[in-house]
Design a protein around this motif. Structure first.
Motif, mmCIF file in Angstrom:
data_model
loop_
_atom_site.group_PDB
_atom_site.id
_atom_site.type_symbol
_atom_site.label_atom_id
_atom_site.label_comp_id
_atom_site.label_asym_id
_atom_site.label_seq_id
_atom_site.Cartn_x
_atom_site.Cartn_y
_atom_site.Cartn_z
ATOM 1 N N PRO A 19 67.780 -14.283 13.657
ATOM 2 C CA PRO A 19 69.027 -15.038 13.758
ATOM 3 C C PRO A 19 69.479 -15.658 12.437
ATOM 4 O O PRO A 19 70.681 -15.752 12.173
ATOM 5 C CB PRO A 19 68.748 -16.109 14.810
ATOM 6 C CG PRO A 19 67.290 -16.093 15.057
ATOM 7 C CD PRO A 19 66.760 -14.782 14.568
ATOM 8 N N VAL A 135 75.034 -16.687 22.973
ATOM 9 C CA VAL A 135 73.890 -15.793 23.015
ATOM 10 C C VAL A 135 72.625 -16.643 23.048
ATOM 11 O O VAL A 135 72.611 -17.759 22.538
ATOM 12 C CB VAL A 135 73.861 -14.823 21.810
ATOM 13 C CG1 VAL A 135 75.017 -13.840 21.885
ATOM 14 C CG2 VAL A 135 73.868 -15.562 20.490
ATOM 15 N N ARG A 137 68.077 -16.514 23.069
ATOM 16 C CA ARG A 137 66.805 -15.805 22.887
ATOM 17 C C ARG A 137 66.027 -15.959 24.191
ATOM 18 O O ARG A 137 65.529 -17.026 24.505
ATOM 19 C CB ARG A 137 66.043 -16.426 21.724
ATOM 20 C CG ARG A 137 64.735 -15.767 21.421
ATOM 21 C CD ARG A 137 64.061 -16.427 20.198
ATOM 22 N NE ARG A 137 62.730 -15.889 20.060
ATOM 23 C CZ ARG A 137 61.659 -16.370 20.671
ATOM 24 N NH1 ARG A 137 61.740 -17.435 21.441
ATOM 25 N NH2 ARG A 137 60.481 -15.800 20.506
ATOM 26 N N TRP A 167 67.531 -11.227 22.017
ATOM 27 C CA TRP A 167 68.820 -11.935 22.089
ATOM 28 C C TRP A 167 69.763 -11.246 23.062
ATOM 29 O O TRP A 167 69.922 -10.028 23.036
ATOM 30 C CB TRP A 167 69.439 -12.037 20.695
ATOM 31 C CG TRP A 167 68.729 -13.064 19.883
ATOM 32 C CD1 TRP A 167 67.603 -12.890 19.138
ATOM 33 C CD2 TRP A 167 69.058 -14.442 19.796
ATOM 34 N NE1 TRP A 167 67.219 -14.075 18.585
ATOM 35 C CE2 TRP A 167 68.094 -15.044 18.968
ATOM 36 C CE3 TRP A 167 70.072 -15.232 20.340
ATOM 37 C CZ2 TRP A 167 68.118 -16.413 18.669
ATOM 38 C CZ3 TRP A 167 70.099 -16.580 20.029
ATOM 39 C CH2 TRP A 167 69.129 -17.147 19.210
#
Length: 194
Positions: A19, A135, A137, A167
């Motif tokens: 990320p 979004v 994880r 993700w």
């Protein structure tokens, strides 16, 4: 919701490498601008796109340069925490609803995006993106039910999988169960499968 001192984003944690790289602001070069404009103005000729690129780059050069956003900062450090983050207010409200359902406040800003970062482990586990959505994880058991790709208003597709295989997009409605699962996953010790 309990308050705790926030450790910020832990750059060294391998769970953050994807990320951090994915959300890093791009260098605004003519090639980058050309690619973005060509995707938006597909009906235009190369010469028209080049004229747009030249105007855009000239406008940018005429303004004082804006410093890039830092990797991470607390929400209280952001000058304009709603409209200054480049994310639609409805999407910001969606991610903050997820935060309100957690046992600890995880509000943070990652590369200028509203995000949820575990305050003790420093693992990024949710990020708000423009007008596209949130979004997260997610642990393996929840990944299959959520998409890694979402259509945009421009008729393109936004693919979050480059941030890492874990993700996924969350639905627009509040998804407290998925938010809590992402929080717990970010809190868990680093596993060799991560």
């Amino acid at each position: 919701m309990s308050q705790t001192l926030h450790c910020g984003v832990v750059e060294e944690d391998p769970r953050n490498h994807g990320p951090i790289a994915y959300f890093r602001p791009p260098d605004i070069t003519p090639d980058y601008v050309r690619g973005r404009l060509a995707a938006i103005f597909r009906h235009e000729t190369p010469a028209q796109i080049e004229a747009r690129v030249a105007r855009f780059m000239a406008d940018m050069a005429a303004k004082p340069p804006r410093p890039p956003p830092p990797l991470g900062q607390g929400l209280e450090e952001v000058t304009v925490p709603v409209t200054g983050l480049g994310v639609h207010p409805d999407i910001i409200e969606q991610i903050w609803r997820l935060d309100r359902a957690l046992p600890l406040s995880c509000r943070w800003v990652v590369w200028g995006h509203p995000a949820l970062v575990h305050p003790r482990t420093g693992v990024i586990f949710a990020v708000a993106i423009g007008s596209i959505g949130v979004v997260a994880r997610l642990p393996p058991a929840l990944r299959g039910a959520k998409p890694a790709v979402r259509p945009t208003s421009l008729g393109e597709f936004y693919d979050i999988s480059a941030a890492g295989p874990e993700w996924r997009f969350l639905d627009p409605r509040p998804e407290e169960a998925h938010g809590r699962a992402a929080f717990d996953y970010a809190e868990a010790p680093l596993d060799d499968s991560d």
